[in-house]
Design an enzyme around this catalytic site. Structure first.
Site, mmCIF file in Angstrom:
data_model
loop_
_atom_site.group_PDB
_atom_site.id
_atom_site.type_symbol
_atom_site.label_atom_id
_atom_site.label_comp_id
_atom_site.label_asym_id
_atom_site.label_seq_id
_atom_site.Cartn_x
_atom_site.Cartn_y
_atom_site.Cartn_z
ATOM 1 C CE LYS A 1 47.193 42.178 30.973
ATOM 2 N NZ LYS A 1 46.591 41.733 32.216
ATOM 3 N N GLY B 1 49.769 41.978 35.334
ATOM 4 C CA GLY B 1 49.956 42.630 36.633
ATOM 5 C C GLY B 1 49.993 41.599 37.745
ATOM 6 C CE LYS C 1 43.464 38.673 33.057
ATOM 7 N NZ LYS C 1 43.995 39.362 34.223
ATOM 8 N NE ARG D 1 48.921 47.318 35.647
ATOM 9 C CZ ARG D 1 48.194 46.197 35.669
ATOM 10 N NH1 ARG D 1 48.279 45.344 34.647
ATOM 11 N NH2 ARG D 1 47.387 45.934 36.666
ATOM 12 C CG ASP E 1 39.494 43.391 36.589
ATOM 13 O OD1 ASP E 1 40.049 44.472 36.872
ATOM 14 O OD2 ASP E 1 40.097 42.301 36.575
ATOM 15 N NE ARG F 1 40.885 48.005 32.321
ATOM 16 C CZ ARG F 1 41.162 46.823 32.849
ATOM 17 N NH1 ARG F 1 40.695 46.506 34.046
ATOM 18 N NH2 ARG F 1 41.879 45.948 32.181
ATOM 19 C CB SER G 1 47.312 46.193 43.550
ATOM 20 O OG SER G 1 47.160 44.888 43.034
ATOM 21 C CB SER G 2 44.276 42.374 46.334
ATOM 22 O OG SER G 2 44.042 41.875 45.017
HETATM 23 O O1 S3P Z 1 44.501 38.928 41.718
HETATM 24 C C1 S3P Z 1 43.965 38.994 40.610
HETATM 25 O O2 S3P Z 1 43.798 37.978 39.892
HETATM 26 C C2 S3P Z 1 43.503 40.320 40.144
HETATM 27 C C3 S3P Z 1 43.266 41.322 41.040
HETATM 28 C C4 S3P Z 1 42.667 42.623 40.676
HETATM 29 O O3 S3P Z 1 43.659 43.610 40.808
HETATM 30 P P1 S3P Z 1 43.768 44.598 42.091
HETATM 31 O O4 S3P Z 1 43.978 43.795 43.295
HETATM 32 O O5 S3P Z 1 44.950 45.422 41.720
HETATM 33 O O6 S3P Z 1 42.480 45.352 42.109
HETATM 34 C C5 S3P Z 1 42.120 42.625 39.252
HETATM 35 O O7 S3P Z 1 41.886 43.943 38.831
HETATM 36 C C6 S3P Z 1 43.060 41.940 38.303
HETATM 37 O O8 S3P Z 1 42.537 41.923 37.001
HETATM 38 C C7 S3P Z 1 43.283 40.502 38.692
HETATM 39 C C1 PEP Z 2 43.956 44.501 35.465
HETATM 40 C C2 PEP Z 2 43.923 43.280 34.953
HETATM 41 O O1 PEP Z 2 44.878 42.310 35.089
HETATM 42 P P1 PEP Z 2 46.331 42.390 35.717
HETATM 43 O O2 PEP Z 2 46.343 43.431 36.793
HETATM 44 O O3 PEP Z 2 46.600 41.028 36.255
HETATM 45 O O4 PEP Z 2 47.266 42.743 34.598
HETATM 46 C C3 PEP Z 2 42.733 42.839 34.204
HETATM 47 O O5 PEP Z 2 42.684 41.658 33.836
HETATM 48 O O6 PEP Z 2 41.829 43.632 33.933
#
Ligand code: S3P
Ligand code: PEP
Length: 431
Positions: free
Chosen positions: A412, A96, A27, A124, A313, A344, A167-168
């Site tokens: 999801k 997210g 995803k 969030r 993750d 988590r 978060s990135s």
């Molecule tokens: O950019 C992405 O696809 C994601 C970045 C990560 O989040 P963070 O950057 O908040 O760690 C990861 O935990 C999330 O499931 C997906």
């Molecule tokens: C945190 C996750 O996704 P997102 O932040 O994109 O909702 C995830 O897939 O575990």
């Protein structure tokens, strides 16, 4: 397509897994591809499109932002004239990445647009946007740092400094939006960037779609040069990568109680969760890593140390793995877990606690006391896809059956998760 939101309970019996399976579509790769296909003007053909709830939400967003798409012969065909929202509402589902990547793209529009979401996304943090978007000439109105967000642009790239420690995903969105706005001789400086490989994936997708690329100066500054780029030249063909995040659950299942082959995972990928390989090697399972497939089977497992700060993750699958490793496994990066679909660190501690696995939290460290047996019992997904999958994998060698409530949460990221483990021989009943 079956409804991936309807509540169900999954009961998993101890089972030995055997056979071959393809990892699902990532995803992270699919959602970025949707955003990049929206940003560029012209046609993009996306092979191996994902079907997760987050992927579907991304398709809804790009449509609301002006792109047209259809699926033909299993290829997702996107046609875009660039970002141009007709209406004034966007819904990012529970994603997210969706909200954080698309909000800066929404801000390219001149009129006010309300961005909303569902489920855990409503709790969030989004206050980053309150702080950063005004510096880019965008007015923002959030609900006390949460959704819904009301945004009015147009966003104008300028030199800014952001905090990358939460978060990135916010940076991913800004990079896409700067490229879309043809940013020229400006940079985004980032303090304390976490989850760096996810930014590598963003840059890779931007490159694959021919978007304007910034220079990555050691993850501290992303500089967009003053050179114009023709973002619109040709038809783009892109293939969504296999998912190391979902694939990690399959690999751990193989290590815990199986002899399986997982296909479709690219060892050269920039995906953060490819790092699961190191943990698997360190715990002593039998693993053979080849270009097109990974063969993995169980062996006596031992505790390992792992730093998951940049690949948060991986905590849920690694906790399932560590439950079967003799000794205390230590995973670093607990602080990264607070604002995911659930908190988590706590949900893993609670749900694995029910299965008789003791987890201790020491500030940024998680200690999993493994090798003492796992007991099948009633657990709850906590509406978090990765908690549901972690419990299911741990169930494969537990004593007795494990009932996972609200197991539909897997939709999801990995709607076919239970069917995939069933294909490998897992005894699963959904009710
Ligand atoms: O950019 C992405 O696809 C994601 C970045 C990560 O989040 P963070 O950057 O908040 O760690 C990861 O935990 C999330 O499931 C997906
Ligand atoms: C945190 C996750 O996704 P997102 O932040 O994109 O909702 C995830 O897939 O575990």
């Amino acid at each position: 397509m079956s409804d991936t939101h309807t509540s169900y309970k999954a009961t998993v019996q101890p089972s030995v897994l055997k056979g071959n399976i393809f990892a699902p579509a990532s995803k992270s790769s699919m959602q970025r591809a949707c955003a990049a296909a929206l940003v560029r003007k012209g046609e993009s053909n996306i092979t191996n499109p994902g079907i997760s709830n987050d992927d579907k939400a991304a398709l809804g967003v790009i449509e609301a932002l002006g792109a047209k798409w259809k699926i033909e012969d299993e290829i997702l065909k996107v046609n875009s004239e660039g970002v141009n929202a007709a209406g004034n509402e966007i819904n990012c589902g529970e994603s997210g990445l969706g909200i954080r990547m698309f909000a800066p793209l929404v801000a390219l529009n001149k009129h006010e647009i309300t961005i909303n979401g569902e489920g855990s996304l409503l709790t969030r943090p989004m206050d980053f946007f309150d702080e950063v978007l005004p510096a880019l000439s965008v007015s923002v109105n959030s609900n006390g740092g949460k959704l819904p967000l009301k945004i009015k642009g147009p966003l104008q790239p300028s030199n800014i400094t952001i905090d990358g420690s939460l978060s990135s995903q916010f940076l991913t969105g800004l990079l896409m939006a700067y490229a879309a706005a043809d940013a020229s001789d400006v940079s985004i400086k980032v303090i304390d960037l976490k989850s760096k490989p996810y930014v590598d994936l963003t840059l890779k997708v931007m490159q694959d779609f021919g978007l304007k690329l910034p220079e990555n100066r050691n993850y501290e500054e992303f500089y967009f040069p003053a050179i114009p780029v023709n973002q619109n030249a040709t038809v783009i063909d892109y293939t969504v990568e296999g998912d190391w995040s979902g694939g990690a659950f399959l690999l751990v299942a193989g290590a815990v109680n199986g002899d399986i082959v997982v296909k479709g995972l690219d060892v050269a990928s920039t995906q953060a969760d490819k790092a699961v390989l190191q943990a698997l090697i360190d715990c002593g399972c039998k693993i053979s890593i080849q270009d097109a497939q990974i063969e993995i089977s169980s062996a006596p497992l031992k505790a390992f140390h792992f730093n998951a700060t940049d690949c948060p993750d991986l905590f849920p699958p690694l906790v399932a793995l560590a439950s079967y490793c003799e000794g205390t496994t230590v995973i670093e990066g607990v602080h990264r877990l607070t604002h995911k679909e659930s908190n988590r660190a706590l949900t893993l501690q609670d749900e694995f606690g029910k299965m008789g696995v003791e987890i201790e939290l020491q500030d940024n460290l998680m200690l999993i006391k493994g090798g003492k047996g796992v007991k099948g019992t009633k657990v709850h997904s906590r509406y978090d896809h990765r908690i549901a999958m972690a419990c299911a994998v741990a169930a494969l060698k537990a004593e007795g059956d494990t009932e996972i409530e609200e197991a539909q949460a897997v939709g999801k990221s990995y709607p076919n998760f239970f069917e995939h483990i069933q294909q490998l021989g897992a005894k699963v009943e959904k009710a």
